[in-house]
Scaffold this motif. Sequence first.
Motif, PDB file in Angstrom:
ATOM      1  N   LYS A   1      -5.979  -1.325   0.693  1.00 45.80           N
ATOM      2  CA  LYS A   1      -6.815  -0.127   0.860  1.00 45.80           C
ATOM      3  C   LYS A   1      -6.501   0.974  -0.147  1.00 45.80           C
ATOM      4  O   LYS A   1      -6.831   2.124   0.093  1.00 45.80           O
TER       5      LYS A   1
ATOM      6  N   SER B   1       1.702   6.334  -7.133  1.00 45.55           N
ATOM      7  CA  SER B   1       0.526   7.079  -7.619  1.00 45.55           C
ATOM      8  C   SER B   1       0.804   8.580  -7.749  1.00 45.55           C
ATOM      9  O   SER B   1       0.106   9.267  -8.487  1.00 45.55           O
TER      10      SER B   1
ATOM     11  N   SER C   1      -6.871   2.121  -4.391  1.00 41.67           N
ATOM     12  CA  SER C   1      -7.840   1.837  -5.452  1.00 41.67           C
ATOM     13  C   SER C   1      -7.243   1.085  -6.638  1.00 41.67           C
ATOM     14  O   SER C   1      -7.975   0.589  -7.491  1.00 41.67           O
ATOM     15  N   THR C   2      -5.924   0.992  -6.703  1.00 40.80           N
ATOM     16  CA  THR C   2      -5.266   0.286  -7.795  1.00 40.80           C
ATOM     17  C   THR C   2      -3.836  -0.062  -7.412  1.00 40.80           C
ATOM     18  O   THR C   2      -3.278   0.526  -6.479  1.00 40.80           O
TER      19      THR C   2
ATOM     20  N   PRO D   1      -7.764   2.569 -12.316  1.00 40.41           N
ATOM     21  CA  PRO D   1      -8.661   2.208 -11.199  1.00 40.41           C
ATOM     22  C   PRO D   1      -9.120   0.756 -11.219  1.00 40.41           C
ATOM     23  O   PRO D   1      -9.479   0.224 -12.266  1.00 40.41           O
ATOM     24  N   GLY D   2      -9.057   0.132 -10.042  1.00 39.10           N
ATOM     25  CA  GLY D   2      -9.572  -1.215  -9.854  1.00 39.10           C
ATOM     26  C   GLY D   2      -8.664  -2.340 -10.288  1.00 39.10           C
ATOM     27  O   GLY D   2      -9.058  -3.503 -10.229  1.00 39.10           O
TER      28      GLY D   2
ATOM     29  N   GLU E   1       0.824  -1.216   0.000  1.00 42.72           N
ATOM     30  CA  GLU E   1       0.000   0.000   0.000  1.00 42.72           C
ATOM     31  C   GLU E   1       0.856   1.264   0.000  1.00 42.72           C
ATOM     32  O   GLU E   1       0.569   2.208  -0.743  1.00 42.72           O
TER      33      GLU E   1
END
Length: 145
Positions: A104, A89, A106-107, A96-97, A82
């Motif tokens: 936790k 990011s 989103s990607t 996304p996804g 994470e």
Amino acid sequence: MKGSYLLIIRLGEGKTVRTKGRTFELEPGYYVYVGSAMNSLEKRVARHFRREKKLHWHIDYLLSEAELLRAYLIPSEVKLEEDLSREVSRFGEAIPGFGAGDVKVSTNLYRFEDEPDEILRRILEELGLSWKIVKSQEEIMEIRW
């Protein structure tokens, strides 16, 4: 060995990547995938380099359509996935996804226009992490920490 990893992937042309439950429209470019393997880092990354394998994770579907250039292996007793994903990011375009079902964020996949190695090395240095770069399944088996 436990740890996390970064995969550097090149997609030469735009592709529609279909997984079991999702469809991703991906543009050409370089992609960084953030993953972790808290059981066997070397085996997990070696699997990603194999062309013949059962398609299971989102990344498997992408790698069947793209070129895996290299991987950064980051040994750690702590799951860093994470934190690494959040750092990447800041510089890459999030997809996304993609591949983040158990974390936790989103990607875990980010697109870059140019090769992202300079950025990734800076992130790893700023976080005080050690790493090794491998370019094949064979190199993974020869790693000495």
